[in-house]
Design an enzyme around this catalytic site. Structure first.
Site, PDB file in Angstrom:
ATOM      1  N   GLY A 176       0.824  -1.201   0.000  1.00 25.48           N
ATOM      2  CA  GLY A 176       0.000   0.000   0.000  1.00 25.48           C
ATOM      3  C   GLY A 176       0.855   1.246   0.000  1.00 25.48           C
ATOM      4  N   ASP A 185      13.711 -11.963   2.919  1.00 24.97           N
ATOM      5  CA  ASP A 185      13.614 -10.982   1.828  1.00 24.97           C
ATOM      6  C   ASP A 185      14.667  -9.893   2.010  1.00 24.97           C
ATOM      7  OD1 ASP A 185      12.585 -10.055  -0.553  1.00 24.97           O
ATOM      8  OD2 ASP A 185      11.037  -8.838   0.387  1.00 24.97           O
TER       9      ASP A 185
END
Length: 829
Positions: free
Chosen positions: A498, A610
């Site tokens: 977002g 990640d």
């Protein structure tokens, strides 16, 4: 035989000790004194009470004082005959009242200020507390100002002292002092704070939520209750509910003196629109309070909103620091049965206190409601008492206290002796603790068990996160304030999750607010994982989670604000100044320390999963912190974990993890090796515009390393700065991290150590031979900087693999202000 002889004696002592105590509040009646009409010789009957004129009554101890009376023209403008006279003090003066029973007392001071006494500035003190300081009265709306206090007063003389400031004066129109019902105020709050009765309580707000104004004539203790509409943040979130002929079921300790029946027969009920989930935000009231002060907040509930008795629950929030589950059925077991909670809450510097109610997903019927609110400042500033109690009264009090202590000792000794003959029993945990808080998600698709902060496990089918740190919960209203209602001017980045906004909380803390797309439902596993991980770990080189918001379809994370953005922004594809080689080394060392803490410092170990340059953030001092733990998971460190779905970012992915789906901490080591090459070469890890053998940075960099051509692909801006020994050591570390077999890669602890040595080589004035091994240089080891040991919190992180795979265009640079990276993986992996 001895036990039977003890029983009558114990009973006798028990009756003697408690014989002087008052009867329960059911026998309480509003006393006749003291109700004083100041500055007058006339008695007035108001609200079924007689206010006695104080002239010639002997109640006032003064040096210079006078009475004040309005003229005939002004009399018609006063709201009550009680305010047509006043007592004015030119010097310190006191009202002295005889108190014949110990306990909590309500003390009310009435002020109405016509134009000719509106300049008064004064202090008021009583019972050793400074109740009002530099107090002035302005009656621009032609209403009286009533200051109410609740004090614990001993037997003897009780004085209320008025002290004019400098050349000013003091005044008062009316005074009320009368004992409160027994147990009107309890010494310990519902959130575990003790010593309430030792403080003076100053009533700031008394609100009839969902109902009209209640005047003293409608209240059992002559109180005024105001409606709540002026304090409601969004009127569209709630509606009024009222029952006209309900038979209230009072259960101790609640009675008609705690709050009158009209308060419990009206309520505000949350509007829940099942067709528009994104609009179902918490109902929030915002109240003006004293800045940076401690307050006692009393919230009143009575279930008049349910059509029938049902077991449901909802959540109450007070500012950012308190969350409480409300279950009317569990609390009372009856419909239309009043109950209340007292919470001690510290206000911040904003001068506002927000109280919210919202649904709890563990309840099948989500109907949050609220009936009443009282907010009282806990006055702890010592004042002064100028008129002391008579010595006789002091001796009486001391005698009573000593006598009571003797009886307690005797009574306690007998009980202890008796208890030795019995088998000890387990002591139950108190029902209320300092923060008995539970938080369930409001997303309908969440189905995970929850454990409360206190460690009690509840099986809740739709709660979002286990072992959640509820102190991090931030109401949506607070997030709106921090971001100016998500002002686009504060937008600093966009990502797969977002938008990211810069914001400032009311506490002054600067935050980066990451908000999911409302109602999208995407990123839910990552949202849950990040909260679980970051609420349990703290490290200098890990980004801290300041709080989160989980109201209905909103998923918002608030992090500490990192003013310098991402590492990648400082390496390439941006207009930011190039980093010095020494700065790059320090950043890599910091990131390595953070990852090492994840792997080794937290209980069980956490695999980031990640690691990339956009997930290494920099603060104003270029201190590196690892961020974005949405893909993280608890990883067994000594054995491989088989994952059903490979997750990460293409270009950084461990090839062994990709091919075998076996996830270990060495997968993070490989990704960090790619970051090291990024730092060295300042280019994207995947660049399709380059020749085929140069597209993948990891493959190209290692090929150049083997051919001895690594210097040819270095970032040109740092070539003149790099010490050859430092470069060799750094490239060796990268090569070790990028080994195909995970067992051949070093640990993050080793990586951090080797990087520190590379920095030492860069800083040393004596050039070492290019092929000297760092492990053999004892003198250099002694010069290495000390690695600080940071405090940590034990992490107990569990969770199944998430099912979302995200994509990342590795060759495209983020916007200049972006702080949080995209969490995606390319479909062509």
């Amino acid at each position: 035989m001895e036990d039977k002889l003890h029983q009558p004696l114990i009973l006798l002592l028990f009756l003697v000790f408690f014989s002087s105590y008052q009867l329960p509040s059911s026998a309480y009646t509003l006393p006749d004194k003291y109700f004083i009409n100041c500055g007058s010789n006339i008695n007035l009957n108001i609200a079924s009470r007689t206010y006695v004129g104080d002239m010639n009554s002997g109640l006032v101890s003064f040096t210079k004082q006078q009475s004040f009376a309005t003229d005939n023209n002004q009399a018609s403008k006063t709201p009550s005959a009680l305010y047509r006279t006043a007592r004015i003090f030119r010097q310190m003066s006191s009202y002295v009242l005889e108190i014949d029973s110990i306990g909590s007392y309500l003390v009310r001071l009435h002020f109405f200020s016509p134009m000719n006494i509106s300049t008064a500035v004064f202090d008021v003190s009583a019972s050793g507390f400074l109740l009002l300081h530099n107090f002035t009265v302005q009656n621009s709306n032609n209403t009286a100002v009533i200051k109410e206090f609740i004090l614990s007063i001993p037997i003897g003389r009780f004085s209320i002292n008025f002290v004019p400031q400098r050349s000013s004066f003091a005044f008062v129109n009316a005074i009320e002092v009368f004992p409160a019902p027994p147990d009107f105020i309890i010494d310990e709050s519902s959130n575990g704070n003790k010593g309430i009765l030792s403080q003076a309580l100053h009533t700031i707000h008394r609100i009839n939520v969902g109902g009209p104004t209640l005047s003293p004539e409608n209240d059992t203790l002559l109180r005024t209750w105001l409606p709540d509409d002026g304090y409601l943040y969004d009127a569209h979130t709630a509606k009024n509910r009222q029952v006209l002929a309900a038979q209230l079921n009072y259960l101790a300790p609640v009675n008609k003196f705690i709050a009158p029946a009209p308060v419990y027969m009206t309520a505000k009920e949350m509007i829940i629109d099942t067709s528009r989930q994104s609009n179902n935000f918490n109902v929030t009231w915002s109240y003006d309070v004293t800045r940076n002060a401690r307050h006692l907040v009393r919230v009143h509930f009575c279930d008049i909103v349910s059509s029938s008795l049902s077991n449901f629950q909802f959540l109450l929030y007070i500012d950012c620091c308190l969350s409480q589950k409300i279950n009317p059925y569990q609390r009372t077991g009856r419909w239309a049965t009043p109950f209340y909670f007292d919470f001690v809450v510290d206000s911040d510097d904003s001068g506002l206190m927000n109280i919210s109610i919202g649904p709890d997903s563990s309840s099948s019927v989500q109907t949050p409601f609220l009936n009443g609110v009282e907010i009282m400042e806990m006055v702890g500033v010592p004042g002064f008492v100028t008129v002391k109690s008579k010595q006789k009264s002091v001796f009486v009090i001391v005698g009573l206290v000593l006598g009571g202590l003797v009886l307690v000792c005797v009574f306690g000794g007998l009980l202890c002796n008796r208890s030795k003959c019995r088998k000890s029993k387990s002591v139950e945990t108190p029902e209320w603790s300092p923060l008995t808080a539970y938080k369930g998600s409001t997303h309908s698709n969440r189905k995970m068990p929850q454990q409360s902060k206190l460690g009690r496990e509840d099986t809740i089918n739709t709660s979002p996160v286990r072992d959640l740190n509820l102190g991090l919960k931030i109401p949506f209203f607070e997030i709106q304030l921090a971001t100016s209602n998500f002002d686009t001017k504060l937008l600093i980045g966009k990502g797969g999750f977002g938008d990211v906004y810069r914001g400032t909380l009311r506490t002054g803390i600067k935050v980066a607010v990451k908000r999911s797309k409302p109602g999208s439902g995407q990123g839910l596993p990552e949202f849950q994982t990040e909260i679980m991980v970051l609420s349990r770990i703290r490290h200098l080189h890990l980004v801290s989670l300041i709080g989160y918001c989980d109201e209905m379809s909103e998923m918002i994370l608030a992090y500490e604000f990192m003013g310098k953005g991402t590492l990648r922004e400082h390496l390439y594809n941006s207009e930011l100044p190039s980093l010095l080689w020494k700065q790059r080394l320090e950043i890599c060392i910091g990131a390595a320390r953070g990852l090492n803490y994840l792997h080794k410092g937290a209980s069980g170990g956490i695999i980031h999963r990640d690691v990339k340059s956009t997930n290494i953030l920099l603060d104003e001092n270029l201190l590196a912190k690892v961020a974005d733990f949405g893909l993280s998971r608890l990883g067994p460190l000594d054995q491989s974990h088989v994952s059903t779905v490979v997750k990460g970012t293409f270009g950084y992915l461990d090839p062994e993890y990709f091919s075998t789906q076996q996830l270990t901490e060495k997968s993070d080591v490989y990704s960090f090796g790619v970051v090291l090459l990024e730092v060295l070469c300042a280019r994207a890890v995947v660049d399709p515009t380059l020749p085929k053998d140069q597209v993948n940075l990891a493959e190209w960099g290692m090929l150049c390393k083997k051919k001895g051509l690594l210097e040819q692909i270095l970032d040109p801006s740092i070539k003149p700065q790099i010490n050859p020994n430092s470069l060799r050591k750094f490239s060796d570390i990268a090569e070790k991290c990028l080994q195909e077999d995970a067992v051949d890669r070093p640990t993050m602890s080793d990586v951090a150590w080797e990087l520190e040595y590379a920095l030492q080589l860069q800083q040393t004035a004596v050039a070492q031979e290019p092929h000297e091994d760092s492990m053999s240089i004892i003198s250099a080891m002694l010069l290495l900087p000390v690695v600080p040991s940071f405090p940590s919190m034990t992490a107990q992180f569990r969770g199944d693999d998430t099912s979302i795979i995200r994509e990342d265009d590795s060759d495209s640079a983020p916007s200049a202000g972006e702080v949080f990276s995209l969490l995606r993986i390319d479909d062509t992996r």
